[in-house]
Motif scaffolding. Structure first.
Motif, PDB file in Angstrom:
ATOM      1  N   ALA A  91       0.825  -1.207   0.000  1.00  0.00           N
ATOM      2  CA  ALA A  91       0.000   0.000   0.000  1.00  0.00           C
ATOM      3  C   ALA A  91       0.858   1.255   0.000  1.00  0.00           C
ATOM      4  O   ALA A  91       0.582   2.215  -0.730  1.00  0.00           O
ATOM      5  N   ARG A  92       1.903   1.257   0.816  1.00  0.00           N
ATOM      6  CA  ARG A  92       2.766   2.439   0.887  1.00  0.00           C
ATOM      7  C   ARG A  92       3.384   2.758  -0.468  1.00  0.00           C
ATOM      8  O   ARG A  92       3.396   3.913  -0.904  1.00  0.00           O
ATOM      9  N   LEU A  93       3.884   1.738  -1.157  1.00  0.00           N
ATOM     10  CA  LEU A  93       4.505   1.955  -2.466  1.00  0.00           C
ATOM     11  C   LEU A  93       3.480   2.409  -3.498  1.00  0.00           C
ATOM     12  O   LEU A  93       3.748   3.308  -4.303  1.00  0.00           O
ATOM     13  N   LEU A  94       2.308   1.811  -3.484  1.00  0.00           N
ATOM     14  CA  LEU A  94       1.295   2.153  -4.471  1.00  0.00           C
ATOM     15  C   LEU A  94       0.715   3.547  -4.243  1.00  0.00           C
ATOM     16  O   LEU A  94       0.458   4.292  -5.197  1.00  0.00           O
ATOM     17  N   LEU A  95       0.524   3.926  -2.990  1.00  0.00           N
ATOM     18  CA  LEU A  95       0.036   5.273  -2.713  1.00  0.00           C
ATOM     19  C   LEU A  95       1.098   6.319  -3.041  1.00  0.00           C
ATOM     20  O   LEU A  95       0.784   7.409  -3.535  1.00  0.00           O
ATOM     21  N   ALA A  96       2.353   5.981  -2.782  1.00  0.00           N
ATOM     22  CA  ALA A  96       3.442   6.891  -3.160  1.00  0.00           C
ATOM     23  C   ALA A  96       3.500   7.039  -4.672  1.00  0.00           C
ATOM     24  O   ALA A  96       3.754   8.136  -5.193  1.00  0.00           O
ATOM     25  N   ARG A  97       3.258   5.940  -5.394  1.00  0.00           N
ATOM     26  CA  ARG A  97       3.253   6.007  -6.858  1.00  0.00           C
ATOM     27  C   ARG A  97       2.106   6.877  -7.346  1.00  0.00           C
ATOM     28  O   ARG A  97       2.249   7.664  -8.291  1.00  0.00           O
ATOM     29  N   ALA A  98       0.950   6.762  -6.719  1.00  0.00           N
ATOM     30  CA  ALA A  98      -0.187   7.599  -7.096  1.00  0.00           C
ATOM     31  C   ALA A  98       0.140   9.077  -6.928  1.00  0.00           C
ATOM     32  O   ALA A  98      -0.152   9.905  -7.794  1.00  0.00           O
ATOM     33  N   ALA A  99       0.764   9.410  -5.803  1.00  0.00           N
ATOM     34  CA  ALA A  99       1.124  10.805  -5.530  1.00  0.00           C
ATOM     35  C   ALA A  99       2.173  11.316  -6.501  1.00  0.00           C
ATOM     36  O   ALA A  99       2.134  12.481  -6.925  1.00  0.00           O
ATOM     37  N   ALA A 100       3.128  10.458  -6.876  1.00  0.00           N
ATOM     38  CA  ALA A 100       4.164  10.873  -7.816  1.00  0.00           C
ATOM     39  C   ALA A 100       3.592  11.076  -9.214  1.00  0.00           C
ATOM     40  O   ALA A 100       4.021  11.967  -9.956  1.00  0.00           O
ATOM     41  N   ALA A 101       2.613  10.247  -9.583  1.00  0.00           N
ATOM     42  CA  ALA A 101       2.007  10.371 -10.907  1.00  0.00           C
ATOM     43  C   ALA A 101       1.139  11.609 -11.005  1.00  0.00           C
ATOM     44  O   ALA A 101       1.151  12.322 -12.021  1.00  0.00           O
ATOM     45  N   ASP A 102       0.384  11.890  -9.950  1.00  0.00           N
ATOM     46  CA  ASP A 102      -0.527  13.038  -9.957  1.00  0.00           C
ATOM     47  C   ASP A 102      -0.591  13.635  -8.559  1.00  0.00           C
ATOM     48  O   ASP A 102      -1.400  13.212  -7.734  1.00  0.00           O
ATOM     49  N   PRO A 103       0.266  14.629  -8.265  1.00  0.00           N
ATOM     50  CA  PRO A 103       0.280  15.229  -6.924  1.00  0.00           C
ATOM     51  C   PRO A 103      -1.073  15.802  -6.510  1.00  0.00           C
ATOM     52  O   PRO A 103      -1.327  15.992  -5.317  1.00  0.00           O
ATOM     53  N   GLY A 104      -1.944  16.031  -7.470  1.00  0.00           N
ATOM     54  CA  GLY A 104      -3.248  16.595  -7.154  1.00  0.00           C
ATOM     55  C   GLY A 104      -4.149  15.676  -6.362  1.00  0.00           C
ATOM     56  O   GLY A 104      -5.149  16.121  -5.796  1.00  0.00           O
ATOM     57  N   VAL A 105      -3.807  14.387  -6.297  1.00  0.00           N
ATOM     58  CA  VAL A 105      -4.653  13.467  -5.528  1.00  0.00           C
ATOM     59  C   VAL A 105      -4.372  13.548  -4.036  1.00  0.00           C
ATOM     60  O   VAL A 105      -5.154  13.040  -3.225  1.00  0.00           O
ATOM     61  N   VAL A 106      -3.275  14.188  -3.656  1.00  0.00           N
ATOM     62  CA  VAL A 106      -2.871  14.237  -2.246  1.00  0.00           C
ATOM     63  C   VAL A 106      -3.682  15.302  -1.517  1.00  0.00           C
ATOM     64  O   VAL A 106      -3.727  16.456  -1.955  1.00  0.00           O
ATOM     65  N   PRO A 107      -4.327  14.972  -0.418  1.00  0.00           N
ATOM     66  CA  PRO A 107      -5.109  15.966   0.331  1.00  0.00           C
ATOM     67  C   PRO A 107      -4.229  17.109   0.831  1.00  0.00           C
ATOM     68  O   PRO A 107      -3.061  16.907   1.178  1.00  0.00           O
ATOM     69  N   ALA A 108      -4.806  18.314   0.869  1.00  0.00           N
ATOM     70  CA  ALA A 108      -4.084  19.477   1.392  1.00  0.00           C
ATOM     71  C   ALA A 108      -3.982  19.362   2.915  1.00  0.00           C
ATOM     72  O   ALA A 108      -4.952  19.015   3.590  1.00  0.00           O
ATOM     73  N   LEU A 109      -2.796  19.649   3.447  1.00  0.00           N
ATOM     74  CA  LEU A 109      -2.553  19.575   4.884  1.00  0.00           C
ATOM     75  C   LEU A 109      -2.070  20.928   5.390  1.00  0.00           C
ATOM     76  O   LEU A 109      -1.658  21.796   4.605  1.00  0.00           O
ATOM     77  N   PRO A 110      -2.107  21.146   6.711  1.00  0.00           N
ATOM     78  CA  PRO A 110      -1.618  22.410   7.254  1.00  0.00           C
ATOM     79  C   PRO A 110      -0.171  22.667   6.838  1.00  0.00           C
ATOM     80  O   PRO A 110       0.635  21.747   6.723  1.00  0.00           O
ATOM     81  N   GLU A 111       0.141  23.923   6.614  1.00  0.00           N
ATOM     82  CA  GLU A 111       1.498  24.285   6.207  1.00  0.00           C
ATOM     83  C   GLU A 111       2.504  23.823   7.257  1.00  0.00           C
ATOM     84  O   GLU A 111       2.299  23.980   8.457  1.00  0.00           O
ATOM     85  N   GLY A 112       3.580  23.227   6.796  1.00  0.00           N
ATOM     86  CA  GLY A 112       4.609  22.742   7.708  1.00  0.00           C
ATOM     87  C   GLY A 112       4.383  21.342   8.217  1.00  0.00           C
ATOM     88  O   GLY A 112       5.185  20.815   8.991  1.00  0.00           O
ATOM     89  N   SER A 113       3.282  20.709   7.782  1.00  0.00           N
ATOM     90  CA  SER A 113       3.015  19.349   8.233  1.00  0.00           C
ATOM     91  C   SER A 113       4.090  18.410   7.701  1.00  0.00           C
ATOM     92  O   SER A 113       4.458  18.465   6.527  1.00  0.00           O
ATOM     93  N   PRO A 114       4.605  17.517   8.546  1.00  0.00           N
ATOM     94  CA  PRO A 114       5.670  16.610   8.119  1.00  0.00           C
ATOM     95  C   PRO A 114       5.157  15.340   7.434  1.00  0.00           C
ATOM     96  O   PRO A 114       5.930  14.457   7.120  1.00  0.00           O
ATOM     97  N   VAL A 115       3.858  15.250   7.204  1.00  0.00           N
ATOM     98  CA  VAL A 115       3.263  14.022   6.682  1.00  0.00           C
ATOM     99  C   VAL A 115       3.658  13.818   5.223  1.00  0.00           C
ATOM    100  O   VAL A 115       3.412  14.679   4.386  1.00  0.00           O
ATOM    101  N   PRO A 116       4.267  12.666   4.887  1.00  0.00           N
ATOM    102  CA  PRO A 116       4.611  12.383   3.495  1.00  0.00           C
ATOM    103  C   PRO A 116       3.357  12.104   2.675  1.00  0.00           C
ATOM    104  O   PRO A 116       2.295  11.798   3.234  1.00  0.00           O
ATOM    105  N   PRO A 117       3.447  12.180   1.343  1.00  0.00           N
ATOM    106  CA  PRO A 117       2.250  12.035   0.499  1.00  0.00           C
ATOM    107  C   PRO A 117       1.485  10.741   0.714  1.00  0.00           C
ATOM    108  O   PRO A 117       0.253  10.738   0.759  1.00  0.00           O
ATOM    109  N   GLU A 118       2.196   9.617   0.861  1.00  0.00           N
ATOM    110  CA  GLU A 118       1.488   8.343   1.013  1.00  0.00           C
ATOM    111  C   GLU A 118       0.720   8.290   2.329  1.00  0.00           C
ATOM    112  O   GLU A 118      -0.361   7.695   2.414  1.00  0.00           O
ATOM    113  N   ASP A 119       1.255   8.938   3.374  1.00  0.00           N
ATOM    114  CA  ASP A 119       0.536   8.986   4.644  1.00  0.00           C
ATOM    115  C   ASP A 119      -0.667   9.922   4.552  1.00  0.00           C
ATOM    116  O   ASP A 119      -1.718   9.669   5.155  1.00  0.00           O
TER     117      ASP A 119
END
Length: 306
Positions: A91-119
């Motif tokens: 799951a981690r690899l596939l979600l990271a791949r989704a984010a790399a292919a289209d960053p627009g799928v990643v939910p917006a988080l508070p500025e400065g949040s340390p959460v990586p795209p797959e998380d």
């Protein structure tokens, strides 16, 4: 505490916390990998496909973790935990791949949040944004239920990964090649327990039959073509789910025959009457409950460092 260490953990890690769960310096799972989208392939479609496969693994992993300390014995408890970890890694690899292919799928988080795209994709999407099949999300039942669910899920996923290892997308091909060995074990573990329960006591057989009757209709969603899969299959990136049906049926028929369990008799239904809809964000109430538990800490502390 020694004067040489500011924290009791320093003596264990040598001052490097990267190997521990409380660190925030985890490496990008796709670091050093070419994540260029293949020519002629839409970024949004590739991301959607990766979410489908990643969400299947993530939600199934979460359901299996709920079995920790509940299995019949310690060995099977550890086995289920290891299966969950395998799926979480996929799951981690596939979600990271989704984010790399289209960053627009990643939910917006508070500025400065340390959460990586797959998380961010795992913990900050609502149920309607998940693309997993219903088989992965329905509530846990007894031990026969987890055996049947894992047998159906892993049989279909193994057939998929075997074909996906030849994907035109190098990331998907690599994830699939690694996952084949993992999911082969998952299927074999479930198959052995299916036989054991089928040929065990009257009670174990009754429970197995009940679980099979409940879960068998949900298998259809894993072997039914979705428009995203069809489009990407034409470019050699994805696997058309309907192409898996013959192989999945062959394996399951073999398990059923050896176990002396009749294939469930289901009434004929139109495709639009079958259970499912997860690929399009239509889910059972069970998914929202699962996510409420899984996402609670991350949502309470979206800018937290762990």
């Amino acid at each position: 505490m020694s004067d040489d260490h500011e924290s009791i953990f320093d003596g264990l890690t040598g001052g490097d916390s990267a190997q521990w769960a409380f660190g925030t310096d985890f490496e990008d799972p796709l670091a050093g990998v070419d994540t260029t989208v293949p020519d002629g392939v839409g970024s949004a479609e590739l991301a959607a496909y990766c979410l489908m496969l990643g969400d299947d693994a993530l939600v199934m992993s979460q359901r299996l973790t709920e079995w920790c300390s509940r299995a019949p014995d310690l060995e099977e408890d550890i086995a289920l935990a290891n299966v969950a970890l395998d799926l979480l890694g996929q799951a981690r690899l596939l979600l990271a791949r989704a984010a790399a292919a289209d960053p627009g799928v990643v939910p917006a988080l508070p500025e400065g949040s340390p959460v990586p795209p797959e998380d961010a994709l795992a913990f900050f999407r609502d149920a309607g944004q998940f693309r997993n099949v219903w088989l992965a999300e329905v509530e846990n039942g007894d031990f026969a239920h987890v055996v049947v669910r894992l047998l159906l899920f892993s049989t279909a996923r193994l057939a998929l990964l075997e074909r996906l290892s030849a994907s035109a997308d190098t990331v998907l091909a690599a994830v699939a090649a690694k996952g084949v060995k993992e999911v082969a074990y998952h299927r074999d573990w479930a198959g052995r327990w299916f036989l054991t329960l089928a040929q065990g006591t009257e009670e174990s057989r009754r429970r197995l039959d009940a679980a099979l009757g409940e879960l068998w209709p949900l298998l259809a969603e894993l072997v039914t073509a979705h428009p995203v899969e069809l489009a990407l299959a034409r470019s050699g990136v994805a696997v058309e789910a309907a192409a898996l049906r013959a192989d999945v049926d062959a394996v399951l028929n073999q398990v059923l025959t050896v176990s002396d369990v009749p294939r469930p008799a289901l009434e004929d239904r139109r495709d639009d009457d079958r259970p499912g809809g997860g690929r399009d964000g239509v889910h059972t109430p069970a998914l929202a409950d699962l996510l409420a538990d899984m996402q609670s800490v991350a949502r309470a502390h979206p800018a937290g460092r762990w």
